[in-house]
Scaffold this motif. Structure first.
Motif, PDB file in Angstrom:
ATOM      1  N   PHE A  29     -17.906 -10.176 -45.690  1.00 52.81           N
ATOM      2  CA  PHE A  29     -19.283 -10.605 -45.988  1.00 52.81           C
ATOM      3  C   PHE A  29     -19.313 -11.819 -46.914  1.00 52.81           C
ATOM      4  O   PHE A  29     -20.373 -12.384 -47.174  1.00 52.81           O
ATOM      5  CB  PHE A  29     -20.136  -9.457 -46.549  1.00 52.81           C
ATOM      6  CG  PHE A  29     -19.456  -8.604 -47.579  1.00 52.81           C
ATOM      7  CD1 PHE A  29     -19.435  -8.960 -48.913  1.00 52.81           C
ATOM      8  CD2 PHE A  29     -18.823  -7.430 -47.199  1.00 52.81           C
ATOM      9  CE1 PHE A  29     -18.799  -8.173 -49.858  1.00 52.81           C
ATOM     10  CE2 PHE A  29     -18.190  -6.625 -48.131  1.00 52.81           C
ATOM     11  CZ  PHE A  29     -18.174  -7.009 -49.470  1.00 52.81           C
ATOM     12  N   HIS A  30     -18.133 -12.252 -47.412  1.00 49.74           N
ATOM     13  CA  HIS A  30     -18.010 -13.487 -48.196  1.00 49.74           C
ATOM     14  C   HIS A  30     -17.391 -14.619 -47.375  1.00 49.74           C
ATOM     15  O   HIS A  30     -17.554 -15.782 -47.727  1.00 49.74           O
ATOM     16  CB  HIS A  30     -17.116 -13.284 -49.425  1.00 49.74           C
ATOM     17  CG  HIS A  30     -17.568 -12.261 -50.393  1.00 49.74           C
ATOM     18  ND1 HIS A  30     -18.883 -12.116 -50.797  1.00 49.74           N
ATOM     19  CD2 HIS A  30     -16.867 -11.334 -51.098  1.00 49.74           C
ATOM     20  CE1 HIS A  30     -18.961 -11.131 -51.694  1.00 49.74           C
ATOM     21  NE2 HIS A  30     -17.750 -10.644 -51.891  1.00 49.74           N
ATOM     22  N   THR A  31     -16.634 -14.281 -46.324  1.00 48.80           N
ATOM     23  CA  THR A  31     -15.843 -15.303 -45.625  1.00 48.80           C
ATOM     24  C   THR A  31     -16.272 -15.579 -44.183  1.00 48.80           C
ATOM     25  O   THR A  31     -15.952 -16.638 -43.654  1.00 48.80           O
ATOM     26  CB  THR A  31     -14.355 -14.875 -45.578  1.00 48.80           C
ATOM     27  OG1 THR A  31     -14.250 -13.638 -44.869  1.00 48.80           O
ATOM     28  CG2 THR A  31     -13.764 -14.746 -46.963  1.00 48.80           C
ATOM     29  N   ASP A  32     -16.971 -14.651 -43.556  1.00 46.90           N
ATOM     30  CA  ASP A  32     -17.263 -14.764 -42.123  1.00 46.90           C
ATOM     31  C   ASP A  32     -18.755 -14.539 -41.875  1.00 46.90           C
ATOM     32  O   ASP A  32     -19.242 -13.398 -41.956  1.00 46.90           O
ATOM     33  CB  ASP A  32     -16.436 -13.715 -41.373  1.00 46.90           C
ATOM     34  CG  ASP A  32     -16.648 -13.738 -39.877  1.00 46.90           C
ATOM     35  OD1 ASP A  32     -17.589 -14.393 -39.384  1.00 46.90           O
ATOM     36  OD2 ASP A  32     -15.861 -13.059 -39.183  1.00 46.90           O
ATOM     37  N   PRO A  33     -19.491 -15.602 -41.583  1.00 44.09           N
ATOM     38  CA  PRO A  33     -20.941 -15.460 -41.383  1.00 44.09           C
ATOM     39  C   PRO A  33     -21.325 -14.436 -40.315  1.00 44.09           C
ATOM     40  O   PRO A  33     -22.319 -13.721 -40.472  1.00 44.09           O
ATOM     41  CB  PRO A  33     -21.394 -16.872 -40.988  1.00 44.09           C
ATOM     42  CG  PRO A  33     -20.366 -17.767 -41.599  1.00 44.09           C
ATOM     43  CD  PRO A  33     -19.069 -16.996 -41.509  1.00 44.09           C
ATOM     44  N   GLU A  34     -20.536 -14.334 -39.239  1.00 46.67           N
ATOM     45  CA  GLU A  34     -20.861 -13.370 -38.187  1.00 46.67           C
ATOM     46  C   GLU A  34     -20.660 -11.939 -38.673  1.00 46.67           C
ATOM     47  O   GLU A  34     -21.515 -11.075 -38.450  1.00 46.67           O
ATOM     48  CB  GLU A  34     -20.023 -13.641 -36.939  1.00 46.67           C
ATOM     49  CG  GLU A  34     -20.438 -14.906 -36.221  1.00 46.67           C
ATOM     50  CD  GLU A  34     -19.594 -15.179 -34.982  1.00 46.67           C
ATOM     51  OE1 GLU A  34     -19.021 -14.226 -34.413  1.00 46.67           O
ATOM     52  OE2 GLU A  34     -19.524 -16.358 -34.586  1.00 46.67           O
ATOM     53  N   ALA A  35     -19.548 -11.676 -39.328  1.00 41.57           N
ATOM     54  CA  ALA A  35     -19.311 -10.337 -39.883  1.00 41.57           C
ATOM     55  C   ALA A  35     -20.326 -10.024 -40.972  1.00 41.57           C
ATOM     56  O   ALA A  35     -20.804  -8.892 -41.090  1.00 41.57           O
ATOM     57  CB  ALA A  35     -17.886 -10.230 -40.425  1.00 41.57           C
TER      58      ALA A  35
ATOM     59  N   ASP B 195     -11.471 -13.475 -53.044  1.00 34.46           N
ATOM     60  CA  ASP B 195     -12.178 -12.233 -52.720  1.00 34.46           C
ATOM     61  C   ASP B 195     -12.451 -12.193 -51.214  1.00 34.46           C
ATOM     62  O   ASP B 195     -13.600 -12.256 -50.786  1.00 34.46           O
ATOM     63  CB  ASP B 195     -13.482 -12.162 -53.525  1.00 34.46           C
ATOM     64  CG  ASP B 195     -14.161 -10.798 -53.459  1.00 34.46           C
ATOM     65  OD1 ASP B 195     -13.664  -9.905 -52.733  1.00 34.46           O
ATOM     66  OD2 ASP B 195     -15.193 -10.629 -54.124  1.00 34.46           O
ATOM     67  N   PRO B 196     -11.383 -12.100 -50.411  1.00 31.81           N
ATOM     68  CA  PRO B 196     -11.512 -12.292 -48.966  1.00 31.81           C
ATOM     69  C   PRO B 196     -12.101 -11.099 -48.210  1.00 31.81           C
ATOM     70  O   PRO B 196     -11.486 -10.567 -47.279  1.00 31.81           O
ATOM     71  CB  PRO B 196     -10.072 -12.590 -48.538  1.00 31.81           C
ATOM     72  CG  PRO B 196      -9.230 -11.850 -49.522  1.00 31.81           C
ATOM     73  CD  PRO B 196      -9.985 -11.932 -50.828  1.00 31.81           C
ATOM     74  N   GLN B 197     -13.289 -10.717 -48.571  1.00 29.65           N
ATOM     75  CA  GLN B 197     -13.998  -9.682 -47.827  1.00 29.65           C
ATOM     76  C   GLN B 197     -14.885 -10.360 -46.788  1.00 29.65           C
ATOM     77  O   GLN B 197     -15.437 -11.439 -47.051  1.00 29.65           O
ATOM     78  CB  GLN B 197     -14.826  -8.822 -48.781  1.00 29.65           C
ATOM     79  CG  GLN B 197     -13.946  -8.095 -49.816  1.00 29.65           C
ATOM     80  CD  GLN B 197     -14.775  -7.252 -50.735  1.00 29.65           C
ATOM     81  OE1 GLN B 197     -15.255  -6.191 -50.344  1.00 29.65           O
ATOM     82  NE2 GLN B 197     -14.947  -7.718 -51.972  1.00 29.65           N
TER      83      GLN B 197
ATOM     84  N   VAL C 229     -19.004 -20.896 -50.937  1.00 31.41           N
ATOM     85  CA  VAL C 229     -18.931 -19.430 -50.888  1.00 31.41           C
ATOM     86  C   VAL C 229     -17.690 -18.987 -50.126  1.00 31.41           C
ATOM     87  O   VAL C 229     -16.908 -18.155 -50.603  1.00 31.41           O
ATOM     88  CB  VAL C 229     -20.212 -18.832 -50.256  1.00 31.41           C
ATOM     89  CG1 VAL C 229     -20.023 -17.359 -49.915  1.00 31.41           C
ATOM     90  CG2 VAL C 229     -21.408 -19.022 -51.188  1.00 31.41           C
ATOM     91  N   THR C 230     -17.478 -19.555 -48.947  1.00 34.37           N
ATOM     92  CA  THR C 230     -16.333 -19.128 -48.139  1.00 34.37           C
ATOM     93  C   THR C 230     -15.008 -19.623 -48.724  1.00 34.37           C
ATOM     94  O   THR C 230     -14.020 -18.894 -48.705  1.00 34.37           O
ATOM     95  CB  THR C 230     -16.477 -19.575 -46.670  1.00 34.37           C
ATOM     96  OG1 THR C 230     -16.641 -20.987 -46.612  1.00 34.37           O
ATOM     97  CG2 THR C 230     -17.665 -18.888 -46.008  1.00 34.37           C
TER      98      THR C 230
END
Length: 145
Positions: free
Chosen positions: A37-43, A33-35, A25-26
């Motif tokens: 909610f796709h790249t950062d579990p904390e965000a 699609d570097p948003q 996913v990341t």
């Protein structure tokens, strides 16, 4: 080998099993699609999704993989003309298991060598609809009219 003449409206199938991973996913999202909610579990935890979710485009790509390995593997396909009615029905999350279901909804002659098969595709994540679309697939004809 399945040709245009072999497919009829109402034909259905179910294909594949694919487990989605957080790394995948990341990795996909970082490239395409570097948003957050796709790249950062904390965000992603603070997003409306409440956690990491796959890009819809990633879900479409995983769907394509399952289609190629299952539905299209034995087909005399010549590519596609596009998709209609593409919808992301629910987020796909790491750990989800994807399966693809197909239903032929229309067939139409294209030319002397090909026909267009409209296929309703539903990708399920753990039994729930996650993606739906209608693909317009070109199939080779077995015989010319």
């Amino acid at each position: 080998m399945e040709y245009f003449e072999d497919l009829t409206v109402g034909d259905t199938g179910e294909y594949g099993s694919y487990e989605v991973t957080a790394a995948e996913v990341t990795d996909f999202a970082e490239r395409y699609d570097p948003q957050p909610f796709h790249t950062d579990p904390e965000a992603a935890a603070d997003s409306p999704f409440g956690g990491l979710v796959a890009s819809g485009w990633h879900t479409a790509a995983m769907t394509m993989r399952l289609l190629v390995e299952g539905f299209l593997a034995d087909g005399a396909t010549r590519g596609a003309l596009g998709v209609d009615e593409l919808r992301w029905r629910r987020p796909v999350r790491p750990g989800d298991e994807l399966t693809v279901r197909t239903e032929v909804v229309d067939t139409d002659e294209w030319d002397d060598e090909s026909g267009v098969v409209s296929v309703r595709i539903t990708t399920e994540a753990d039994g729930e609809s996650a993606l739906s679309m209608v693909a317009l697939v070109l199939y080779e004809r077995r015989t010319s009219p």
